[in-house]
Design an enzyme around this catalytic site. Structure first.
Site, PDB file in Angstrom:
ATOM      1  N   ASP A 163     -12.071 -22.959 -19.617  1.00  0.00           N
ATOM      2  CA  ASP A 163     -10.705 -22.863 -20.121  1.00  0.00           C
ATOM      3  C   ASP A 163      -9.729 -23.502 -19.143  1.00  0.00           C
ATOM      4  OD1 ASP A 163     -10.799 -20.969 -18.104  1.00  0.00           O
ATOM      5  OD2 ASP A 163     -10.360 -19.246 -19.366  1.00  0.00           O
TER       6      ASP A 163
ATOM      7  N   ASN B  96      -8.071  -7.274 -20.644  1.00  0.00           N
ATOM      8  CA  ASN B  96      -8.034  -6.858 -22.050  1.00  0.00           C
ATOM      9  C   ASN B  96      -9.316  -7.236 -22.783  1.00  0.00           C
ATOM     10  OD1 ASN B  96      -7.763  -9.596 -22.172  1.00  0.00           O
ATOM     11  ND2 ASN B  96      -5.740  -9.603 -23.142  1.00  0.00           N
TER      12      ASN B  96
ATOM     13  N   HIS C 274     -10.835 -10.221 -22.596  1.00  0.00           N
ATOM     14  CA  HIS C 274     -10.981 -11.626 -22.992  1.00  0.00           C
ATOM     15  C   HIS C 274     -12.106 -12.297 -22.210  1.00  0.00           C
ATOM     16  CE1 HIS C 274      -7.625 -13.170 -20.022  1.00  0.00           C
ATOM     17  NE2 HIS C 274      -8.802 -13.375 -19.480  1.00  0.00           N
TER      18      HIS C 274
ATOM     19  N   GLU D 130      -8.490 -14.145 -26.442  1.00  0.00           N
ATOM     20  CA  GLU D 130      -7.786 -12.871 -26.348  1.00  0.00           C
ATOM     21  C   GLU D 130      -8.209 -11.947 -27.501  1.00  0.00           C
ATOM     22  OE1 GLU D 130      -6.216 -12.425 -23.668  1.00  0.00           O
ATOM     23  OE2 GLU D 130      -4.470 -13.695 -23.363  1.00  0.00           O
TER      24      GLU D 130
HETATM   25  C1  GLP Z   1      -8.369 -15.477 -16.684  1.00  0.00           C
HETATM   26  C2  GLP Z   1      -9.221 -16.672 -17.139  1.00  0.00           C
HETATM   27  C3  GLP Z   1     -10.649 -16.291 -17.315  1.00  0.00           C
HETATM   28  C4  GLP Z   1     -11.043 -15.372 -16.183  1.00  0.00           C
HETATM   29  C5  GLP Z   1     -10.376 -14.032 -16.382  1.00  0.00           C
HETATM   30  C6  GLP Z   1     -10.572 -13.036 -15.255  1.00  0.00           C
HETATM   31  O1  GLP Z   1      -7.282 -15.303 -17.507  1.00  0.00           O
HETATM   32  N1  GLP Z   1      -8.779 -17.273 -18.337  1.00  0.00           N
HETATM   33  O2  GLP Z   1     -11.451 -17.457 -17.376  1.00  0.00           O
HETATM   34  O3  GLP Z   1     -12.435 -15.205 -16.201  1.00  0.00           O
HETATM   35  O4  GLP Z   1      -9.015 -14.200 -16.694  1.00  0.00           O
HETATM   36  O5  GLP Z   1      -9.788 -13.352 -14.139  1.00  0.00           O
HETATM   37  P1  GLP Z   1      -9.992 -12.624 -12.743  1.00  0.00           P
HETATM   38  O6  GLP Z   1     -11.373 -12.986 -12.297  1.00  0.00           O
HETATM   39  O7  GLP Z   1      -8.964 -13.183 -11.811  1.00  0.00           O
HETATM   40  O8  GLP Z   1      -9.851 -11.168 -12.974  1.00  0.00           O
END
Ligand code: GLP
Length: 254
Positions: free
Chosen positions: A79, A148, A150, A155
């Site tokens: 992403d 959440n 995702h 989402e």
């Molecule tokens: C972000 C990204 C994801 C990531 C997730 C967790 O929004 N879009 O690809 O895996 O949220 O992030 P973190 O590892 O900082 O908790």
């Protein structure tokens, strides 16, 4: 087995490995190394965020020590932010280059970049899917877990068969991601992400989850209803999924 490590197969077939926080990066790096031993030119999907950082550090350490060969690995992106082009500090592409691809010597010829230019984005998303197919599909897709539920930027509400597309981001996500860079750059409100269907199409998936703040959502992911309210729960529908969790994230699992 290292002390404190628990390995279980849940009734949905998901393999769960719970490790102390100090071993989280290395347990995640093992997924990559095992895949590359089996298939040196494997196509691997890499996530951003704070979660995979210890894995990237461990992979780079193994490469320096000469125990890991990344010279044939092909990488794809999960992403990015819509509009995060060029050297925009919020770009996940630049983040991955800085944290992993550049020090690992993975050049742009072995990296499939997620499109982020708003102009012609829908066509570019379709081309991204076609390019994934031309690479032979994804051998191993690594994922973080959003607060959440995702995966990528899919989402809550995401369709199980969605492909690479543009998504409006929820407030939970933009607030959580504001921590990635200094406040002078506003968090974009739209992302571009592999769809849930794209992710589930990978031959193997590794979900990486660490920290107490993820305990609740990891429990819902693994034990709650399977459905769009928690997009990560769809992982329970596919065959080869490994969850690597540290003990804090696994604290609410029975
Ligand atoms: C972000 C990204 C994801 C990531 C997730 C967790 O929004 N879009 O690809 O895996 O949220 O992030 P973190 O590892 O900082 O908790």
């Amino acid at each position: 087995m290292t002390s404190g490590v628990i390995t279980r197969t849940l009734d949905t077939g998901i393999h769960l490995r719970v490790v102390p926080a100090s071993e989280f990066g290395s347990a995640a790096a093992d997924l990559v190394q095992t895949m590359l031993r089996r298939k040196p030119n494997a196509v691997i999907g890499f996530p951003t965020g704070s979660t995979p950082l210890p894995m990237y550090q461990d992979l780079l350490r193994r490469q320096r020590q000469g125990t890991l060969d990344l010279t044939q690995m092909r990488a794809v992106m999960l992403d990015d932010y819509l509009g995060a082009t060029g050297d925009d500090p919020v770009s996940f592409h630049n983040w991955l280059k800085r944290e992993f691809f550049d020090p690992a010597g993975v050049g742009s010829d072995r990296l499939l970049r997620m499109p982020t230019d708003p102009e012609g984005i829908e066509e570019a998303c379709q081309q991204y899917e076609e390019r994934l197919q031309r690479l032979g599909g994804v051998d191993l897709q690594l994922l973080g877990l959003g607060l959440n539920g995702h995966i990528g930027f899919n989402e809550p509400g995401a369709a199980v068969d969605s492909r690479t597309h543009v998504v409006p981001l929820t407030a939970t996500t933009t607030v959580a991601n504001a921590a990635y860079w200094d406040s002078s750059r506003k968090v974009p409100e739209e992302g571009v992400t592999m769809g849930v269907g794209t992710i589930l199409g990978a031959r193997a998936i590794g979900l990486l989850v660490n920290g107490a703040r993820k305990a609740d959502i990891l429990r819902s992911t693994l034990l709650g209803p399977i459905g769009p309210d928690v997009p990560a729960s769809f992982l329970r529908n596919v065959a080869d999924v490994q969850v690597i969790a540290d003990q804090e994230a696994a604290a609410l699992l029975p």
